[in-house]
Design an enzyme around this catalytic site. Structure first.
Site, mmCIF file in Angstrom:
data_model
loop_
_atom_site.group_PDB
_atom_site.id
_atom_site.type_symbol
_atom_site.label_atom_id
_atom_site.label_comp_id
_atom_site.label_asym_id
_atom_site.label_seq_id
_atom_site.Cartn_x
_atom_site.Cartn_y
_atom_site.Cartn_z
ATOM 1 N N TYR A 41 -18.736 64.638 47.702
ATOM 2 C CA TYR A 41 -19.013 63.567 46.481
ATOM 3 C C TYR A 41 -19.984 64.178 45.776
ATOM 4 O O TYR A 41 -19.948 65.368 45.175
ATOM 5 C CB TYR A 41 -18.987 61.949 47.271
ATOM 6 N N LYS A 78 8.129 53.999 57.101
ATOM 7 C CA LYS A 78 8.501 55.400 56.425
ATOM 8 C C LYS A 78 7.450 56.262 56.198
ATOM 9 O O LYS A 78 7.616 57.602 56.392
ATOM 10 C CB LYS A 78 9.066 54.773 54.809
#
Length: 444
Positions: free
Chosen positions: A39, A94
């Site tokens: 970060y 899925k």
């Protein structure tokens, strides 16, 4: 049986923690230095590199391995329009399949919007996050507009799997069924019952592969789709016939191939008897096919029969295609999934079914052996060879059709990389099974 399945399914989705997927880090995060790279301030450097060259997004982020599974819940499985929230378990499923079969990461996104124009705008705004978009369970005819518009606006693969997944897998089955029945695809007479998204996509792909347009008869709930019928939408008009046929029974007479994507029990034994010698019947209505398997094979011993169910031979299962098609498309940086790629995927799947089947695959399905024939025209879903066969075929087709932006110079090395994905995912599956076995699942 239904109560037992319901109980098992609800337990499966609820315990030991709700849902089927999670996000895990791929980089070290144990020290302050790690976090400074992950970060602020270190993250600024890949941001600036991408700002200067947007193509570097694939070098510094997971975009090239990330697929969105997107739905508005208007046509879910056999459940219909159940809404965006209720569709989430399917979309999570899925996403899980993308991961375990092809090593692709996936976010499921449920959009509470039925207006196709607003849905298109929302998906287009999300597209920078993803390397590909799998549209799912969106009702016809809106799904046609949504897919076509997104394909035209975006430079990443977009595929509505309910249409094209079914088309690709059933096309692979058709290739092998016609081979066994000793019929040429250019000569067969095809009857399609159903005129929704999947039926239209299947018929278009079959024609792309050699079925003659004039040999197609399509039916809907009103009977044969004829050119003299009023109020036909553009998709139905594409397959309207001028022949003197009015009912499904009329259409079935002397047909070589029947494709059903409609409702249960609309095909009678008499209709099957009226078909040409050595017929091919794909009865794909779920959960109950257009004619029962037992009835069809008893009526016509010379039949090749397929359904969408796992408890009968020759299941037309979309999982044989979409993970590997997206894997290949993303790995070569394809700008779309085009007809050439779909055809070659179908041919690769069909060819794999004609190869010798390892004993390990047969035993996974509690069978002594599997071999190409009337009851085995498609590979089984857990045939790991699909990844190393289908993805390279898709890449080759993408390169030949000019939509690949990355060239895979060493295909043998690429296949070895795919085999590593298989090994990793097999270990993941084994781990999940072990964890599940150790978890005490409370009673509902």
């Amino acid at each position: 049986m239904k109560n037992e399945l319901e109980k098992a399914a609800l337990n499966y989705h609820r315990y030991p923690r709700p849902g089927k997927i999670e996000v895990v880090p791929t980089k070290p995060y144990d020290t302050p230095e790690d976090l400074a790279l992950a970060y602020s301030p270190g993250v600024a450097y890949p941001c600036l590199a991408i700002k200067d060259d947007p193509e570097k997004i694939s070098d510094f982020t997971n975009r090239s391995n990330l697929v969105a599974v997107i739905s508005n819940g208007t046509a879910v499985l056999g459940l219909g329009d159940i809404g965006a929230k209720a569709s989430k378990p399917v979309m999570e499923g899925k996403a899980l399949l993308f991961k375990i079969f092809a090593g692709l990461d996936s976010f499921d996104i449920e959009i509470d919007e039925k207006d196709p124009d607003e849905f298109i705008k929302t998906v287009a705004r999300l597209a920078p996050t993803f390397g590909g978009i799998n549209l799912e369970d969106i009702k016809a005819p809106e799904c046609f507009k949504i897919e076509n518009e997104l394909r035209s606006q975006l430079d990443i693969p977009v595929m509505h799997d309910d249409q094209h997944g079914t088309a690709i897998i059933s096309a692979a089955a058709l290739i092998n069924a016609l081979k066994i029945q000793d019929k040429e695809i250019g000569n067969v007479r095809l009857v399609v019952n159903g005129a929704g998204a999947a039926a239209i996509a299947c018929t278009r792909l079959y024609c792309e592969m050699g079925v003659k347009h004039e040999n197609v008869v399509m039916c809907d709930s009103k009977g044969v789709i004829r050119a003299d019928r009023d109020n036909l939408n553009a998709s139905k008009r594409e397959f309207a016939t001028t022949r003197d046929l009015h009912t499904l029974a009329d259409a079935m007479r002397d047909a070589d191939v029947f494709l059903g994507l409609s409702v249960a029990d609309v095909v009678t034994p008499e209709m099957v008897l009226s078909m040409a010698p050595r017929p091919v019947v794909f009865a794909l209505a779920n959960p109950s096919p257009e004619i029962a398997y037992e009835t069809a094979v008893k009526t016509r011993p010379d039949i090749i029969f397929a359904t969408g169910r796992s408890d009968y031979p020759n299941q037309i299962n979309n999982v044989l295609g979409f993970p590997y098609i997206f894997r290949g498309a993303l790995d070569c940086g394809a700008s779309e999934i085009n007809e050439t790629m779909k055809v070659e995927a179908a041919r690769a799947i069909a060819a794999l079914a004609r190869e010798e089947v390892p004993e390990s695959i047969a035993s996974a399905y509690n069978q002594k052996s599997l071999s190409f024939g009337p009851d085995y025209i498609l590979p089984k879903p857990f045939d790991r060879r699909l990844l190393t066969v289908v993805a390279p075929a898709v890449i080759k087709a993408a390169e030949e059709s000019g939509v690949a932006r990355k060239h895979i110079a060493d295909m043998d090395e690429y296949r070895r990389g795919l085999e590593e994905i298989i090994c990793t995912n097999d270990s993941l599956i084994a781990y999940l099974i072990q964890v599940q076995d150790k978890c005490r699942v409370p009673e509902l």
